[in-house]
Design an enzyme around this catalytic site. Structure first.
Site, short mmCIF file in Angstrom:
data_model
loop_
_atom_site.label_atom_id
_atom_site.label_comp_id
_atom_site.label_asym_id
_atom_site.label_seq_id
_atom_site.Cartn_x
_atom_site.Cartn_y
_atom_site.Cartn_z
N GLY A 129 -17.86 23.21 11.82
CA GLY A 129 -17.25 24.28 12.62
C GLY A 129 -18.12 25.52 12.62
O GLY A 129 -17.61 26.65 12.56
N ALA A 130 -19.44 25.30 12.72
CA ALA A 130 -20.38 26.45 12.65
C ALA A 130 -20.60 27.10 14.01
O ALA A 130 -21.43 28.00 14.13
CB ALA A 130 -21.71 25.98 12.06
N ASN B 141 -15.35 23.72 6.76
CA ASN B 141 -14.80 24.93 7.39
C ASN B 141 -14.02 24.69 8.69
O ASN B 141 -13.15 25.48 9.03
CB ASN B 141 -15.97 25.90 7.65
CG ASN B 141 -15.61 27.02 8.59
OD1 ASN B 141 -14.94 27.98 8.21
ND2 ASN B 141 -16.04 26.91 9.85
N TYR C 11 0.17 24.75 10.11
CA TYR C 11 -1.06 25.30 9.51
C TYR C 11 -0.90 25.44 7.99
O TYR C 11 -1.76 25.01 7.22
CB TYR C 11 -1.36 26.66 10.15
CG TYR C 11 -2.65 27.31 9.68
CD1 TYR C 11 -3.87 27.00 10.30
CD2 TYR C 11 -2.65 28.24 8.65
CE1 TYR C 11 -5.04 27.60 9.88
CE2 TYR C 11 -3.83 28.84 8.23
CZ TYR C 11 -5.02 28.53 8.86
OH TYR C 11 -6.19 29.12 8.44
N ALA D 35 -0.85 22.04 6.32
CA ALA D 35 -2.19 21.44 6.27
C ALA D 35 -3.06 22.11 5.21
O ALA D 35 -3.78 21.44 4.45
CB ALA D 35 -2.86 21.55 7.65
N LYS D 36 -3.00 23.44 5.13
CA LYS D 36 -3.84 24.15 4.16
C LYS D 36 -3.34 23.91 2.73
O LYS D 36 -4.14 23.85 1.80
CB LYS D 36 -3.89 25.65 4.48
CG LYS D 36 -4.64 25.97 5.80
CD LYS D 36 -6.12 25.63 5.73
CE LYS D 36 -6.88 26.12 6.97
NZ LYS D 36 -8.31 25.77 6.94
N ILE E 136 -9.16 37.70 8.00
CA ILE E 136 -10.56 38.10 8.15
C ILE E 136 -10.82 38.35 9.64
O ILE E 136 -10.51 37.49 10.48
CB ILE E 136 -11.52 36.99 7.64
CG1 ILE E 136 -11.12 36.48 6.24
CG2 ILE E 136 -12.97 37.48 7.68
CD1 ILE E 136 -11.29 37.44 5.10
P1 NAD Z 1 -12.80 29.75 14.60
O1 NAD Z 1 -11.85 29.14 15.58
O2 NAD Z 1 -13.77 30.76 15.10
O3 NAD Z 1 -13.60 28.64 13.85
C1 NAD Z 1 -13.15 27.34 13.68
C2 NAD Z 1 -14.32 26.42 13.89
O4 NAD Z 1 -13.88 25.07 13.71
C3 NAD Z 1 -14.87 26.53 15.31
O5 NAD Z 1 -16.27 26.48 15.28
C4 NAD Z 1 -14.28 25.31 15.97
O6 NAD Z 1 -15.04 24.86 17.04
C5 NAD Z 1 -14.31 24.33 14.81
N1 NAD Z 1 -13.45 23.19 15.06
C6 NAD Z 1 -12.14 23.19 15.40
N2 NAD Z 1 -11.74 21.92 15.62
C7 NAD Z 1 -12.81 21.12 15.39
C8 NAD Z 1 -13.02 19.72 15.46
N3 NAD Z 1 -12.04 18.87 15.83
N4 NAD Z 1 -14.24 19.22 15.15
C9 NAD Z 1 -15.24 20.06 14.79
N5 NAD Z 1 -15.11 21.40 14.74
C10 NAD Z 1 -13.90 21.91 15.03
O7 NAD Z 1 -11.89 30.37 13.44
P2 NAD Z 1 -12.31 30.97 12.00
O8 NAD Z 1 -11.38 32.08 11.75
O9 NAD Z 1 -13.76 31.17 11.90
O10 NAD Z 1 -11.85 29.77 11.03
C11 NAD Z 1 -12.74 29.05 10.19
C12 NAD Z 1 -11.95 28.45 9.04
O11 NAD Z 1 -11.45 29.52 8.22
C13 NAD Z 1 -10.74 27.63 9.47
O12 NAD Z 1 -10.60 26.52 8.62
C14 NAD Z 1 -9.59 28.60 9.28
O13 NAD Z 1 -8.37 27.94 9.08
C15 NAD Z 1 -10.07 29.33 8.03
N6 NAD Z 1 -9.44 30.65 7.84
C16 NAD Z 1 -9.70 31.69 8.68
C17 NAD Z 1 -9.10 32.92 8.43
C18 NAD Z 1 -9.34 34.13 9.29
O14 NAD Z 1 -8.64 35.13 9.10
N7 NAD Z 1 -10.28 34.10 10.22
C19 NAD Z 1 -8.23 33.06 7.33
C20 NAD Z 1 -8.01 31.98 6.50
C21 NAD Z 1 -8.62 30.78 6.75
#
Ligand code: NAD
Length: 252
Positions: free
Chosen positions: A16-17, A90, A156, A159-160, A189
């Site tokens: 998920g980069a 991620n 969500y 799952a987490k 974040i």
């Molecule tokens: P984001 O949507 O920008 O990033 C998620 C990434 O996962 C994206 O690159 C997306 O394309 C990829 N992804 C989703 N489904 C996919 C699939 N089926 N196959 C491959 N890639 C896939 O959101 P983010 O905030 O950067 O989230 C990143 C991680 O951090 C997630 O696991 C999210 O639950 C976790 N998180 C984020 C926050 C926050 O506040 N931003 C807080 C807690 C946890």
């Protein structure tokens, strides 16, 4: 002392980069010396990220909801650079709804990405390490919602929470193979996809519930990411580390 955080010669896979935290994690790991494998579905975004990074970067497609895609990813990695050392698990998604408005499709979409997807990637990563009898570090990206609950986020949070238990179960079974498994539980974040929401009145009220009274920045996760990815955490496994400005210790 900085040497213990150094990742020279290590290969790190970041799922998920293509946006948000994953994109930032890739840059942080590369700055610490790691060679990268960046993977997601949006190849154009990954190519753009590769151009921004000075070090070695391999770009590969990945859909974590497909077992074939995950297996293909690791067969490509193993053939081109050998078993990687670090996994940043991620990739994730959400589909906020009231519980009464949930349906099978929405529930399965979130569980299949955030829990089954994380399992699939961690399993293939582990298999490739075990085959080469190599040590490694897995960093699962959980959430404070894996430890507490919030409105509209039953799928969500479930799952987490599953990912938190997967982290501990894997840590227990893989400790003697020198594969460490830990998780970061970020609070709120600020990223490119949520900045509009946090500017709204509702978003601002979320921020007021955080004891430190601000959102986390992507860079607030750098320290814990490098700690868990590197030898600095050589005696840590099964740890779930919140990075949340005190959100989890909100008084009752
Ligand atoms: P984001 O949507 O920008 O990033 C998620 C990434 O996962 C994206 O690159 C997306 O394309 C990829 N992804 C989703 N489904 C996919 C699939 N089926 N196959 C491959 N890639 C896939 O959101 P983010 O905030 O950067 O989230 C990143 C991680 O951090 C997630 O696991 C999210 O639950 C976790 N998180 C984020 C926050 C926050 O506040 N931003 C807080 C807690 C946890």
């Amino acid at each position: 002392m900085q040497k213990i955080f150094n990742l020279d010669g290590k290969t790190a896979v970041v799922t998920g980069a293509s946006s948000g935290l994953g994109k930032h994690f890739a840059k942080t790991l590369s700055a610490a010396g790691a060679n990268l494998v960046i993977c997601a579905r949006r190849m154009q975004n990954l190519e753009e990220l590769k151009d921004e990074i000075d070090g070695e970067v391999l770009v590969l497609p990945l859909d974590v909801t497909s077992e074939d895609s995950v297996k293909e990813l690791f067969s490509e990695i193993n053939n081109s650079v050998g078993a990687p050392d670090i996994l940043i698990n991620n990739a994730g998604t959400s589909d906020p709804r009231r519980f009464k408005d949930l349906d099978e499709e929405s529930w399965n979409y979130v569980l299949d990405t955030n829990l089954n997807g994380a399992y699939r990637v961690a399993k293939s990563f582990t298999d490739s390490l075990l085959e080469e009898n190599k040590p490694g570090s897995i960093v699962n990206i959980a959430s404070i919602l894996g430890l507490r609950v919030g409105l509209n986020l039953a799928s969500y949070a479930t799952a987490k929470a599953g990912l938190v238990q997967l982290t501990k179960s894997m840590a227990l079974e893989l400790a003697r193979s020198n594969i460490r498994v830990n998780a970061i539980a970020p609070g709120y974040i600020l990223t490119e996809i949520n900045n509009e929401f946090f500017a709204t009145e509702e978003g601002q009220s979320y921020i007021r519930n955080i004891p430190m009274n601000r959102l986390g920045l992507e860079s607030d996760l750098d320290g814990v990411l490098l700690l868990l990815a590197s030898e600095a955490s050589a005696f840590m496994t099964g740890s779930i580390i919140p990075v949340d400005g005190g959100h989890l210790i909100n008084p009752l």
